[in-house]
Write an enzyme that holds these catalytic residues in place. Structure first.
Site, PDB file in Angstrom:
ATOM      1  N   LYS A   1     -12.832   7.452   4.581  1.00 58.90           N
ATOM      2  CA  LYS A   1     -12.723   6.218   5.362  1.00 58.90           C
ATOM      3  C   LYS A   1     -13.917   5.320   5.059  1.00 58.90           C
ATOM      4  CE  LYS A   1     -12.057   4.452  10.046  1.00 58.90           C
ATOM      5  NZ  LYS A   1     -10.978   3.553   9.654  1.00 58.90           N
TER       6      LYS A   1
ATOM      7  N   THR B   1      -7.441  -1.093   8.605  1.00 63.08           N
ATOM      8  CA  THR B   1      -8.513  -1.362   9.559  1.00 63.08           C
ATOM      9  C   THR B   1      -9.667  -2.059   8.844  1.00 63.08           C
ATOM     10  OG1 THR B   1      -9.499   0.803   9.182  1.00 63.08           O
ATOM     11  CG2 THR B   1      -7.898   0.630  10.964  1.00 63.08           C
TER      12      THR B   1
ATOM     13  N   HIS C   1     -13.906  10.794  11.518  1.00 62.85           N
ATOM     14  CA  HIS C   1     -12.842  10.536  10.545  1.00 62.85           C
ATOM     15  C   HIS C   1     -13.096  11.280   9.234  1.00 62.85           C
ATOM     16  CE1 HIS C   1     -11.755   7.225  13.248  1.00 62.85           C
ATOM     17  NE2 HIS C   1     -10.584   7.230  12.640  1.00 62.85           N
TER      18      HIS C   1
ATOM     19  N   MET D   1      -1.079   6.506   3.912  1.00 56.08           N
ATOM     20  CA  MET D   1      -0.304   5.970   5.032  1.00 56.08           C
ATOM     21  C   MET D   1       0.998   5.341   4.524  1.00 56.08           C
ATOM     22  SD  MET D   1      -1.651   6.653   7.917  1.00 56.08           S
ATOM     23  CE  MET D   1      -0.995   5.478   9.078  1.00 56.08           C
TER      24      MET D   1
ATOM     25  N   THR E   1     -10.628   1.489  16.020  1.00 53.77           N
ATOM     26  CA  THR E   1     -10.322   2.003  17.361  1.00 53.77           C
ATOM     27  C   THR E   1     -11.583   2.073  18.215  1.00 53.77           C
ATOM     28  OG1 THR E   1      -8.521   3.270  16.458  1.00 53.77           O
ATOM     29  CG2 THR E   1      -9.328   3.981  18.594  1.00 53.77           C
TER      30      THR E   1
ATOM     31  N   GLY F   1      -0.209   4.712  -1.154  1.00 56.45           N
ATOM     32  CA  GLY F   1      -1.347   5.336  -0.459  1.00 56.45           C
ATOM     33  C   GLY F   1      -0.867   6.393   0.532  1.00 56.45           C
TER      34      GLY F   1
ATOM     35  N   GLY G   1       0.860  -1.192   0.000  1.00 57.46           N
ATOM     36  CA  GLY G   1       0.000   0.000   0.000  1.00 57.46           C
ATOM     37  C   GLY G   1       0.889   1.232   0.000  1.00 57.46           C
TER      38      GLY G   1
END
Ligand code: NAD
Length: 269
Positions: free
Chosen positions: A162, A104, A158, A18, A169, A16, A13
């Site tokens: 997302k 996630t 968020h 992140m 979390t 992306g 990834g």
């Protein structure tokens, strides 16, 4: 640290948001060597074009297995998508590499597959729904508060891109609150809904409200209520760089763990 053998990392990834942060954060100065950058987009593009001159001198490639066969890694760090993360973990484990999954949205079946992968190939792995150390502390504090204040609700906020809701979390916080309660939450009167869903969704007997808006990154409030008082615990991730201390910690420690470990708290506390 720089004198030690660097930890060889393949980033999945990598193109992306992140993934690009990870390419910048796992530097030789921090004791890492990024040996592969994998994504299904930006294939053939130099990583430095994406993240600047301090990124690794690699091009983005599309398949993890061949990348690891060419450039063996100690650890893969995966920020691609929950639907493919367990397969990536297996691809890594088959080649003796540990895995750190940051995507996630993994479900119980995915977690079971990850556990099976660790057992079958005798590697260790981590699934970390939140790498922000402040967020892990927020969950710890919420766990402590739930012993005395069983009535709690979670508001997680968020950015609008997302996909999963509630956030990993929020789900983990709810699970910890439920486990830490020493008395049951109050029974509320049956609500009369003017708008369906107005009371949020129930995760582990904790109402969770998910907000998605442009301008937000990752934020969460846990509100506890007791007779005559409330307690609010809030965490804000303001920049993706804020996740990187946790990513470095996990990538450094994962190989010394036993099997699958879920959550950064297991190596922080
Ligand atoms: P993004 O969409 O910017 O990046 C995902 C990247 O993965 C994209 O470049 C995409 O092309 C690539 N990808 C998707 N499927 C792939 C596949 N099969 N093979 C290779 N590459 C693939 O998303 P993002 O904002 O970087 O978030 C990525 C994930 O990380 C999400 O699940 C997000 O919820 C999660 N996240 C976790 C934390 C944490 O602390 N654990 C923090 C922020 C985001």
């Amino acid at each position: 640290m720089p004198n030690e053998t660097p930890i060889r990392v393949a980033v999945v990834g990598a193109a992306g948001r992140m993934g690009q942060e990870v390419l910048k954060a796992l530097t030789p100065q921090e004791g890492f060597q990024i040996v592969a950058a994998v994504d299904r987009h930006e294939i053939g593009r130099p990583a430095r074009e994406l993240v600047g001159p301090n990124g690794p001198d690699l091009v983005i490639e599309d398949r993890l297995g061949p990348a690891l066969d060419r450039s063996p890694a100690d650890v893969i760090v995966d920020f691609s998508h929950h639907s493919v993360a367990p397969t990536h973990a297996e691809t890594a484990a088959k080649r003796g590499a540990s895995f750190v999954i940051g995507c996630t949205g993994l479900g119980n079946d995915d977690i079971a597959m990850l556990r099976g992968t660790c057992t079958e190939f005798k590697v260790s792995g981590m699934y970390v729904p939140n790498f922000a150390i402040g967020a892990v502390l927020m969950m710890k504090f919420a766990e402590l508060a739930a012993r005395w204040l069983p009535d709690a609700e979670i508001i997680e906020l968020h950015h609008d891109r997302k996909e999963d809701a509630p956030s990993g979390t929020a789900m983990l916080t709810a699970e910890k609150i439920q486990a830490a309660r020493t008395s049951a939450p109050r029974k509320l009167p049956k609500p009369f809904f003017k708008v369906e869903g107005a009371r949020g969704g129930l995760a582990h007997e904790v109402p969770v409200h998910s907000i998605r808006l442009p301008g937000l990154l990752a934020h969460q409030e846990v509100i506890f209520g007791g007779p005559g008082e409330t307690l609010t615990i809030r965490h804000d991730s303001l920049d993706r760089a804020g996740f990187m201390n946790g990513v470095r910690l996990a990538a450094r420690q994962v190989r010394s763990l036993d099997g699958l470990v879920i959550g950064l708290d297991k190596i922080l506390f």
